[in-house]
Design a protein around this motif. Sequence first.
Motif, PDB file in Angstrom:
ATOM      1  N   GLN A   1       0.833  -1.201   0.000  1.00  0.00           N
ATOM      2  CA  GLN A   1       0.000   0.000   0.000  1.00  0.00           C
ATOM      3  C   GLN A   1       0.871   1.257   0.000  1.00  0.00           C
ATOM      4  N   PHE A   2       1.898   1.249   0.843  1.00  0.00           N
ATOM      5  CA  PHE A   2       2.788   2.407   0.937  1.00  0.00           C
ATOM      6  C   PHE A   2       3.505   2.647  -0.388  1.00  0.00           C
ATOM      7  N   GLN A   3       3.923   1.573  -1.035  1.00  0.00           N
ATOM      8  CA  GLN A   3       4.590   1.710  -2.326  1.00  0.00           C
ATOM      9  C   GLN A   3       3.655   2.311  -3.368  1.00  0.00           C
ATOM     10  N   GLN A   4       2.382   1.932  -3.324  1.00  0.00           N
ATOM     11  CA  GLN A   4       1.409   2.477  -4.263  1.00  0.00           C
ATOM     12  C   GLN A   4       1.161   3.964  -4.016  1.00  0.00           C
ATOM     13  N   LEU A   5       1.323   4.394  -2.775  1.00  0.00           N
ATOM     14  CA  LEU A   5       1.060   5.787  -2.414  1.00  0.00           C
ATOM     15  C   LEU A   5       2.292   6.676  -2.572  1.00  0.00           C
ATOM     16  N   SER A   6       3.416   6.093  -2.959  1.00  0.00           N
ATOM     17  CA  SER A   6       4.674   6.838  -3.051  1.00  0.00           C
ATOM     18  C   SER A   6       5.100   6.975  -4.508  1.00  0.00           C
ATOM     19  N   GLU A   7       5.666   8.122  -4.826  1.00  0.00           N
ATOM     20  CA  GLU A   7       6.146   8.364  -6.181  1.00  0.00           C
ATOM     21  C   GLU A   7       7.405   9.210  -6.125  1.00  0.00           C
ATOM     22  N   TYR A   8       8.125   9.241  -7.241  1.00  0.00           N
ATOM     23  CA  TYR A   8       9.289  10.117  -7.355  1.00  0.00           C
ATOM     24  C   TYR A   8       9.123  11.015  -8.572  1.00  0.00           C
ATOM     25  N   ARG A   9       9.590  12.263  -8.424  1.00  0.00           N
ATOM     26  CA  ARG A   9       9.629  13.190  -9.553  1.00  0.00           C
ATOM     27  C   ARG A   9      10.797  14.156  -9.353  1.00  0.00           C
ATOM     28  N   GLN A  10      11.311  14.641 -10.458  1.00  0.00           N
ATOM     29  CA  GLN A  10      12.362  15.651 -10.389  1.00  0.00           C
ATOM     30  C   GLN A  10      11.736  16.992 -10.021  1.00  0.00           C
ATOM     31  N   LEU A  11      12.355  17.686  -9.076  1.00  0.00           N
ATOM     32  CA  LEU A  11      11.863  18.994  -8.639  1.00  0.00           C
ATOM     33  C   LEU A  11      13.039  19.961  -8.710  1.00  0.00           C
ATOM     34  N   LYS A  12      13.082  20.715  -9.795  1.00  0.00           N
ATOM     35  CA  LYS A  12      14.269  21.519 -10.069  1.00  0.00           C
ATOM     36  C   LYS A  12      13.936  22.954 -10.468  1.00  0.00           C
ATOM     37  N   THR A  13      12.913  23.144 -11.269  1.00  0.00           N
ATOM     38  CA  THR A  13      12.571  24.465 -11.785  1.00  0.00           C
ATOM     39  C   THR A  13      11.255  24.948 -11.182  1.00  0.00           C
ATOM     40  N   PRO A  14      10.969  26.248 -11.292  1.00  0.00           N
ATOM     41  CA  PRO A  14       9.662  26.747 -10.823  1.00  0.00           C
ATOM     42  C   PRO A  14       8.500  26.018 -11.484  1.00  0.00           C
ATOM     43  N   GLU A  15       8.684  25.652 -12.743  1.00  0.00           N
ATOM     44  CA  GLU A  15       7.625  24.926 -13.449  1.00  0.00           C
ATOM     45  C   GLU A  15       7.369  23.558 -12.821  1.00  0.00           C
ATOM     46  N   ASP A  16       8.423  22.939 -12.279  1.00  0.00           N
ATOM     47  CA  ASP A  16       8.258  21.642 -11.617  1.00  0.00           C
ATOM     48  C   ASP A  16       7.374  21.770 -10.377  1.00  0.00           C
ATOM     49  N   TYR A  17       7.529  22.876  -9.646  1.00  0.00           N
ATOM     50  CA  TYR A  17       6.705  23.097  -8.455  1.00  0.00           C
ATOM     51  C   TYR A  17       5.246  23.322  -8.846  1.00  0.00           C
ATOM     52  N   VAL A  18       5.034  24.064  -9.915  1.00  0.00           N
ATOM     53  CA  VAL A  18       3.670  24.293 -10.403  1.00  0.00           C
ATOM     54  C   VAL A  18       3.024  22.966 -10.792  1.00  0.00           C
ATOM     55  N   ALA A  19       3.780  22.134 -11.515  1.00  0.00           N
ATOM     56  CA  ALA A  19       3.257  20.839 -11.959  1.00  0.00           C
ATOM     57  C   ALA A  19       2.945  19.936 -10.771  1.00  0.00           C
ATOM     58  N   LEU A  20       3.807  19.941  -9.756  1.00  0.00           N
ATOM     59  CA  LEU A  20       3.573  19.128  -8.562  1.00  0.00           C
ATOM     60  C   LEU A  20       2.273  19.544  -7.884  1.00  0.00           C
ATOM     61  N   SER A  21       2.076  20.835  -7.714  1.00  0.00           N
ATOM     62  CA  SER A  21       0.869  21.322  -7.053  1.00  0.00           C
ATOM     63  C   SER A  21      -0.383  20.940  -7.838  1.00  0.00           C
ATOM     64  N   LYS A  22      -0.328  21.094  -9.147  1.00  0.00           N
ATOM     65  CA  LYS A  22      -1.484  20.745  -9.979  1.00  0.00           C
ATOM     66  C   LYS A  22      -1.774  19.245  -9.925  1.00  0.00           C
ATOM     67  N   ASP A  23      -0.726  18.437  -9.912  1.00  0.00           N
ATOM     68  CA  ASP A  23      -0.919  16.987  -9.864  1.00  0.00           C
ATOM     69  C   ASP A  23      -1.535  16.562  -8.532  1.00  0.00           C
ATOM     70  N   ILE A  24      -1.100  17.192  -7.438  1.00  0.00           N
ATOM     71  CA  ILE A  24      -1.684  16.876  -6.131  1.00  0.00           C
ATOM     72  C   ILE A  24      -3.164  17.237  -6.121  1.00  0.00           C
ATOM     73  N   GLU A  25      -3.486  18.420  -6.621  1.00  0.00           N
ATOM     74  CA  GLU A  25      -4.882  18.856  -6.652  1.00  0.00           C
ATOM     75  C   GLU A  25      -5.736  17.931  -7.515  1.00  0.00           C
ATOM     76  N   ALA A  26      -5.198  17.524  -8.668  1.00  0.00           N
ATOM     77  CA  ALA A  26      -5.946  16.637  -9.562  1.00  0.00           C
ATOM     78  C   ALA A  26      -6.165  15.267  -8.930  1.00  0.00           C
ATOM     79  N   GLN A  27      -5.138  14.751  -8.269  1.00  0.00           N
ATOM     80  CA  GLN A  27      -5.247  13.432  -7.637  1.00  0.00           C
ATOM     81  C   GLN A  27      -6.267  13.450  -6.504  1.00  0.00           C
TER      82      GLN A  27
END
Length: 277
Positions: A104-130
Amino acid sequence: RPCVWKILMAAMCVALLSGLQAQDLPRQVSIILLGATGDLARKYLWQGLFHLYLEEVGKGHHFRFHGTALTSTEQGQEVIAKVLESLSCPGDMASGHCAELKAQFQQLSEYRQLKTPEDYVALSKDIEAQVEHEGLRETGRIFYLSVPPFAYVDIARNINSSCRPGPGAWLRVVLEKPFGHDLHSAQQLATELGSFFQEEEMYRVDHYLGKQVVAQILPFRDQNRAALDGLWNRHHVERVEIVMKETLDAEVSFQSLCVPSSVPCYTPGCPQASPGW
C-alpha cells in the motif's frame, strides 16, 4: 544510529498532528520529501515515513508521499524503488500484514524531479488533480527539506509562490540542521525564510547523531574513576572533541555541485543551474 529516523520523524509527527487536530473529517495529507534520493533519506527518512504511515493508516487518514530531488526522473525512480523494497516493519508485525501495508505504501509513493519553478507548479497541480479524482479534500502539505541549507531560500520561494495548498489547508515545512554556519548566517536565513512562511509553518530539526556518545562521557569517567580521576579533570583536559566518522565516501556529480541561478556556476562540465532548487 538505530533511533535516528525516530528523532527525525518527531517533527514530522508534530507537524502532521497539529494540522489534523483542527479537522472534523480525515482528509488527505501530502508529504513531499525534498532530497529523497540522498543518503539520509535512503537510510532513515523513507523508513521513518513508512512507520508514520503504519501508525496513522488505521485512523482514517489518507496520505500521498512525493519523493523529489534534482536527480532525473528515470534515475530517481530506480533509486526510490529499491528503497521502498527494502523497508521493514516492526518485529512484532505478522509478515503477511507487513507485506500488505508495504505494498500500500509503495502504491502511495512516487518520485519526480523537482528543479525548476515549473516543476513546483506541476507538482501542485498533480496533487490537486489526484485529490479531486479520489473524491477527497486536501488537509495540508508537509515539505521535508533534506537538502543543503544554501538551497532553502530558493525552495521556500518556489513553495510559497507555486506549491502552497488551497484555501482551508495548512502548510508545514521541516528544516534540518545545519541552519546557517554561525549566528549571523542563521539569523539571516531565518529572516529570509520568514518572508515566505509564517513561524507556525516551520519546524527546525536537530537530529544530533552524537547524542549517545556525548551522554556517555561522564558515566564512562565515573565507571573508570580509579584509572581516570587523576587525568580527566580541568587541570589536564583542555577540551573534548567528538568525531563521528562515516564509512561512506563523498561521491557527487558535477551537476549536484551547481548552485542556484543567482550565482554563476564555474565548475568544469557543470551545466548552468536552473532557477528553483
